[in-house]
Design a protein around this motif. Structure first.
Motif, PDB file in Angstrom:
ATOM      1  N   ALA B 100      47.170   7.477 -13.393  1.00 43.05           N
ATOM      2  CA  ALA B 100      45.988   7.549 -12.535  1.00 43.05           C
ATOM      3  C   ALA B 100      45.797   6.232 -11.785  1.00 43.05           C
ATOM      4  N   ALA B 101      45.997   5.118 -12.488  1.00 39.99           N
ATOM      5  CA  ALA B 101      45.835   3.814 -11.856  1.00 39.99           C
ATOM      6  C   ALA B 101      46.821   3.676 -10.705  1.00 39.99           C
ATOM      7  N   THR B 102      48.061   4.106 -10.947  1.00 39.99           N
ATOM      8  CA  THR B 102      49.097   4.013  -9.917  1.00 39.99           C
ATOM      9  C   THR B 102      48.730   4.872  -8.699  1.00 39.99           C
ATOM     10  N   ALA B 103      48.405   6.120  -8.960  1.00 39.91           N
ATOM     11  CA  ALA B 103      48.095   7.037  -7.865  1.00 39.91           C
ATOM     12  C   ALA B 103      46.902   6.542  -7.059  1.00 39.91           C
ATOM     13  N   PRO B 118      39.231  -3.754  -9.744  1.00 38.08           N
ATOM     14  CA  PRO B 118      38.349  -3.188 -10.779  1.00 38.08           C
ATOM     15  C   PRO B 118      38.342  -1.660 -10.769  1.00 38.08           C
ATOM     16  N   LEU B 119      38.354  -1.088  -9.561  1.00 36.18           N
ATOM     17  CA  LEU B 119      38.315   0.373  -9.510  1.00 36.18           C
ATOM     18  C   LEU B 119      39.576   0.989 -10.119  1.00 36.18           C
ATOM     19  N   THR B 120      40.715   0.354  -9.872  1.00 34.07           N
ATOM     20  CA  THR B 120      41.968   0.846 -10.431  1.00 34.07           C
ATOM     21  C   THR B 120      41.897   0.890 -11.957  1.00 34.07           C
ATOM     22  N   LEU B 121      41.401  -0.209 -12.520  1.00 35.64           N
ATOM     23  CA  LEU B 121      41.311  -0.265 -13.978  1.00 35.64           C
ATOM     24  C   LEU B 121      40.274   0.742 -14.492  1.00 35.64           C
ATOM     25  N   LEU B 122      39.184   0.891 -13.738  1.00 38.46           N
ATOM     26  CA  LEU B 122      38.143   1.834 -14.148  1.00 38.46           C
ATOM     27  C   LEU B 122      38.687   3.264 -14.132  1.00 38.46           C
ATOM     28  N   ILE B 123      39.452   3.574 -13.067  1.00 43.45           N
ATOM     29  CA  ILE B 123      40.035   4.916 -12.978  1.00 43.45           C
ATOM     30  C   ILE B 123      40.975   5.157 -14.162  1.00 43.45           C
ATOM     31  N   GLY B 258      39.835   7.087 -25.995  1.00 41.57           N
ATOM     32  CA  GLY B 258      40.737   7.424 -24.899  1.00 41.57           C
ATOM     33  C   GLY B 258      40.582   6.450 -23.745  1.00 41.57           C
ATOM     34  N   ALA B 259      39.346   6.045 -23.487  1.00 46.14           N
ATOM     35  CA  ALA B 259      39.103   5.129 -22.372  1.00 46.14           C
ATOM     36  C   ALA B 259      39.860   3.817 -22.576  1.00 46.14           C
ATOM     37  N   PHE B 260      39.839   3.308 -23.807  1.00 45.04           N
ATOM     38  CA  PHE B 260      40.527   2.031 -24.037  1.00 45.04           C
ATOM     39  C   PHE B 260      42.043   2.177 -23.939  1.00 45.04           C
ATOM     40  N   ALA B 261      42.565   3.290 -24.422  1.00 43.53           N
ATOM     41  CA  ALA B 261      44.007   3.493 -24.296  1.00 43.53           C
ATOM     42  C   ALA B 261      44.385   3.670 -22.826  1.00 43.53           C
ATOM     43  N   GLY B 262      43.536   4.392 -22.075  1.00 43.20           N
ATOM     44  CA  GLY B 262      43.787   4.564 -20.645  1.00 43.20           C
ATOM     45  C   GLY B 262      43.760   3.221 -19.923  1.00 43.20           C
ATOM     46  N   LEU B 263      42.796   2.378 -20.320  1.00 44.27           N
ATOM     47  CA  LEU B 263      42.713   1.048 -19.730  1.00 44.27           C
ATOM     48  C   LEU B 263      43.995   0.265 -20.015  1.00 44.27           C
ATOM     49  N   ALA B 264      44.517   0.420 -21.231  1.00 44.14           N
ATOM     50  CA  ALA B 264      45.770  -0.261 -21.575  1.00 44.14           C
ATOM     51  C   ALA B 264      46.873   0.158 -20.614  1.00 44.14           C
ATOM     52  N   GLY B 265      46.911   1.445 -20.278  1.00 42.03           N
ATOM     53  CA  GLY B 265      47.919   1.933 -19.335  1.00 42.03           C
ATOM     54  C   GLY B 265      47.729   1.300 -17.960  1.00 42.03           C
TER      55      GLY B 265
END
Lengths: 516, 359
Positions: B100-103, B118-123, B258-265
């Protein structure tokens, strides 16, 4: 006199425990205890919870090893490494919780774990014959072919006694045997116990109920804080004297109750039907009304729907049909938080399961319901200063004995945990209070305190529903007494005039006779 | 003899507290046996491992780079565990976050850095939250076991990534060259996390992760929502009794996890690779669970635990190059650490219970 019992086993003429010391970390559970019992005698062991009664008999039954001291049977020293050794020596024990397999018959349960006389082939018929003989000899009424799940609690207890007799118990320890029985079942049990004593068995009867001890025993030994306070012949002992020995100070046995000021109906239950855990209806149309300023006692033998009623009132169990009106609001299907907000407090039956979080500190447990409200928080952040202040005050006010308010609740005694829950529930100034078994497993001192608090709450106008299996407690506190049997209210009687016999009959499901 | 019982109690407590820490040395000892069986001197192998991980600046910064996603995933695992639910879906949540961050950053590459990064990381965090939220809602609504559903979500995320990186999201340059390597286009520079040291991969995500650990600590122990999550995790019956909607907070724990793991990605693509690549997660989703457990499920404890395990991962690569001991050995060692930490907890609890009843 023969030295054999009717079961064909040798009598235990005398069992003596000398200088028994048992230490647990931080606690001296038994401090040089001397205790003895003779054939043909019922010796009562009286004491509060935590006084060391169970610890003492567990050493006799081989569950614990004494740190110091000796046990003698018929003058010879014995060492029990496990219950197997003690059973072989003729000691039997009836636990508070029965150790029976529900899906097996009485005969099968008795035979369970014993070698068969015919090797690998079961000899159940022979077992049945002996059981029938034992039933006759000891006045035990049990159907040998009934399944355990079909039996009442009192009958199950008889099966436990049968099991012990079958295994040759010459000395029988009964750990709080009356806690689960109706008054009539208690009478039956006492007949059996007297018969056993007459036949030459030695009996140890553990209880904290004074009138039972006075009714059944020849001698009584009182334990307090692990030490023997005294041993007395029961003849000549009085309730007041024994209670004082137990607690170490004068005890109030009769509460001063202020005159009843009954107000509006604050809790109304209409035709409540609720499913039990097994899927069948545990409550079959219960209707109750509790007024402001009144304590309505709900008496009944354990397992007749009390737990389901309490849980339905607390919002923890769905209601199938019927209505619950709390302070004028229909809360039949409302969540627990709505009921709490409407002014209901609940002291749950299982305090460690429902009422407290054992790994949380005393302070954290105080805010279980109100942590999202001022003064404990600004909705988002917890306000530790006021949490501490209120906790310190409640600990003081309700006499909760804890090293600090940061101590995890699991390190507190049962009585203190109950006082913590009481403090939390009463400090919310409830309009309606559901108190379920509020003093079960709590020592006399704490019970007395909890009772006083409930009476104060009554005077303050709270509508209290007191659910208890302890008939003495119900009678001491209630203005009216409702009796529940198999999910139905058998009748509601006046608390002042009700007799134990009348309540006992109702608890067994026999309806109140229409007043002539 | 109160002095003696007091002393033994203290001793018992100390043993119980130190026991989980023994998990690492004992696991390394067993690993040493395996290295020896491979015909390599274990001292030499471990020597290169620790030298490689912590012995010089480049090794140490690389360890910190690996520790960053471990810590973030570990924080998510910690929240979930504290709420009484078990999140094994870190791997999938991390992959989805990275995708999601990449896209997003490629799609909105004209945004200024101060908004785009910031928005990239938030997404990334939000999409991880959705990926963790599916098992969360399934558990809350239907009582679906979250261990199974989070694992299944991992498989879905992996296949989703395989598809996107070979199809819609593939780097146009790969198609032109005909090499067809499954990776995305580069992220716009405005979406890159700053490098903290020249000639290293150490990036701002490491600082972000530490800040997050502190925030999670404050969240769990200072806020009403954190209080509820912990209450639900320790005793759902009592929480329900007190009017806390248990299912909601269980689902919330999984969503936050999930949010923290997604942030890690998101941090991985934005800080290290600058594009989404195949095998980006490299098992962080699972190793993060180990870090959380070893950190005793405390957000601050997860910091040193992540650094240690990040170091082990880096050192294992060096060890492989120097001594031909497969780096997969470190996966075995991490598995053993989990086994020992968990069994030592159970053992300590049994001991405590035995002391209560028997003395």
């Amino acid at each position: 006199m023969s030295d054999l019992l009717p079961t064909g086993h040798k009598k235990i003429e005398e069992m003596r425990m000398e200088g028994i010391v048992k230490r647990f970390p931080g606690v001296l559970a038994n401090d040089h205890v001397n205790f003895d019992v003779k054939a043909g005698e019922i010796h009562a062991l009286l004491g509060e919870n935590g006084a060391g009664k169970s610890t003492l008999v567990r050493q006799l039954y081989g569950l614990y090893r004494p740190d110091e001291g000796k046990i003698f049977i018929n003058g010879e020293e014995v060492v029990f490494h496990s219950p197997k050794d003690s059973i072989a020596a003729g000691v039997g024990m009836i636990h508070q919780h029965f150790m029976l397999v529900p899906d097996l018959t009485v005969v099968e349960n008795v035979a369970l774990g014993l070698p068969s006389s015919r090797g690998v082939i079961l000899d159940l018929d022979r077992v049945r014959k002996r059981i029938e003989l034992l039933c006759q000899q000891y006045n035990l009424k049990v159907d040998p072919y009934a399944y355990i799940w079909q039996l009442s609690v009192g009958e199950q207890q008889r099966v436990e006694i049968l099991k012990a007799l079958y295994r040759g118990a010459a000395l029988l320890v009964l750990d709080e045997p009356t806690a689960v029985l109706t008054p009539q079942e208690v009478d039956d049990l006492f007949i059996t116990l007297r018969r056993m004593a007459d036949e030459g068995h030695a009996l140890i009867f553990i209880s904290h109920k004074l009138h039972e001890v006075l009714a059944i025993s020849q001698r009584v030994t009182v334990l307090r804080d692990g030490r023997v306070v005294g041993t007395r012949p029961t003849a000549g002992a009085t309730k007041t004297e024994l209670a004082q020995m137990m607690v170490g100070r004068p005890v109030i046995l009769q509460y001063e109750k202020s005159p009843l000021k009954m107000g509006d109906i604050l809790l109304k239950v209409e035709n409540l039907v609720v499913r039990g855990d097994r899927g069948t209806d545990a409550l079959k149309g219960v209707s109750l009304e509790v007024h402001s300023g009144e304590i309505l006692g709900l008496a009944g033998v354990s397992g007749n729907g009390q737990r389901e009623l309490a849980e339905a009132l607390a919002g923890l169990r769905p209601v199938k049909s019927g209505r619950i009106i709390l302070n004028g609001v229909d809360v039949t299907h409302a969540s627990p938080s709505v009921r709490i907000a409407t002014g209901q407090s609940y002291i749950p039956e299982e305090r460690m399961k429902d009422g407290a979080i054992k790994d949380f500190s005393v302070a954290d447990n105080f805010i279980l319901e109100d942590h999202a409200k001022p003064p404990f928080s600004s909705r988002t952040f917890l306000n530790f200063r006021s949490i501490r202040q209120v906790s310190e005050r409640l600990v003081q006010e309700f006499n909760v004995k804890t090293p600090t308010i940061d101590t995890p609740i699991k390190n507190l005694s049962g009585g203190n945990i109950q006082k913590m829950i009481l403090a939390r529930e009463l400090s919310r100034k409830p309009k309606v209070l559901i108190a379920s078994q509020p003093t079960r497993g709590v020592d006399i001192g704490a019970s007395e305190y909890i009772h006083q608090r409930l009476l104060e709450q009554r005077q303050a106008g709270t509508a209290t529903l007191l659910i208890s299996e302890d008939l003495d407690e119900i009678r001491a506190l209630s203005d009216r007494i409702a009796v529940i049997y198999e999910g139905e209210i058998v009748g509601i009687v006046d608390g002042k005039t009700a007799t134990t016999e009348e309540l006992g009959l109702m608890m067994a499901g026999i309806r109140e006779k229409p007043k002539a | 003899m109160p002095a003696k019982t007091e002393y033994t109690r203290l001793l018992n407590r100390t043993i119980e507290a130190l026991l989980p820490l023994l998990a690492v040395p004992v696991a390394l000892l067993i690993g040493a046996g395996m290295i020896y069986a491979l015909g390599v001197n274990p001292f030499q192998a471990y020597g290169t491992l620790f030298q490689g991980a912590f012995g010089n600046v480049s090794g140490f910064t690389q360890s910190l780079v690996k520790a960053t996603p471990l810590l973030l995933v570990g924080l998510g695992v910690t929240i979930a565990f504290r709420g009484g639910v078990i999140n094994i879906g870190g791997e999938g949540q991390l992959i989805v976050g990275a995708l999601a961050a990449t896209a997003f950053s490629i799609g909105f590459s004209d945004l200024p850095r101060i908004i785009l990064l910031p928005l990239t990381l938030l997404i990334a965090a939000l999409s991880g939250a959705v990926w963790g939220g599916v098992p969360g809602v399934l558990k809350a609504r239907l009582g679906v076991n979250e261990i199974l559903s989070t694992v299944m979500m991992n498989a879905i995320a992996l296949q989703l990534s395989n598809y996107l990186l070979r199809g819609p999201m593939i780097d146009p340059a790969e198609i032109e060259r005909g090499t067809q390597i499954a990776q995305s286009d580069l992220l716009p520079q405005a979406a890159w996390l700053s490098r903290l040291m020249p000639r290293t991969l150490l990036h701002g995500g490491a600082i972000l992760a530490v800040i997050m650990a502190v925030l999670v600590y404050i969240f769990l122990w200072r806020t009403t929502i954190g209080y509820r999550i912990r209450a639900v995790g320790l005793n759902p019956d009592a929480a329900r009794y007190a009017g806390i909607p248990v299912q909601f907070y269980q689902a919330l724990s999984l969503i936050l996890g999930g949010a923290f793991a997604g942030l890690a990605g998101g941090v991985e693509v934005s800080g290290v690779h600058h594009r989404m690549i195949e095998g980006l997660s490299g098992g962080y989703g699972f190793s993060g669970i180990v870090a959380a457990l070893f950190g005793k499920l405390h957000p601050l404890g997860a910091i040193p635990a992540s650094v240690l395990f990040g170091g082990l991962l880096v050192g294992a690569d060096r060890m492989q190059r120097a001594t031909q001991v497969p780096s997969a050995l470190i996966t075995v060692i991490l598995g053993l650490v989990v086994l020992f930490v968990v069994s030592s907890e159970i053992w300590a609890r049994r001991r405590a219970r035995r002391r209560e009843t028997r003395g």
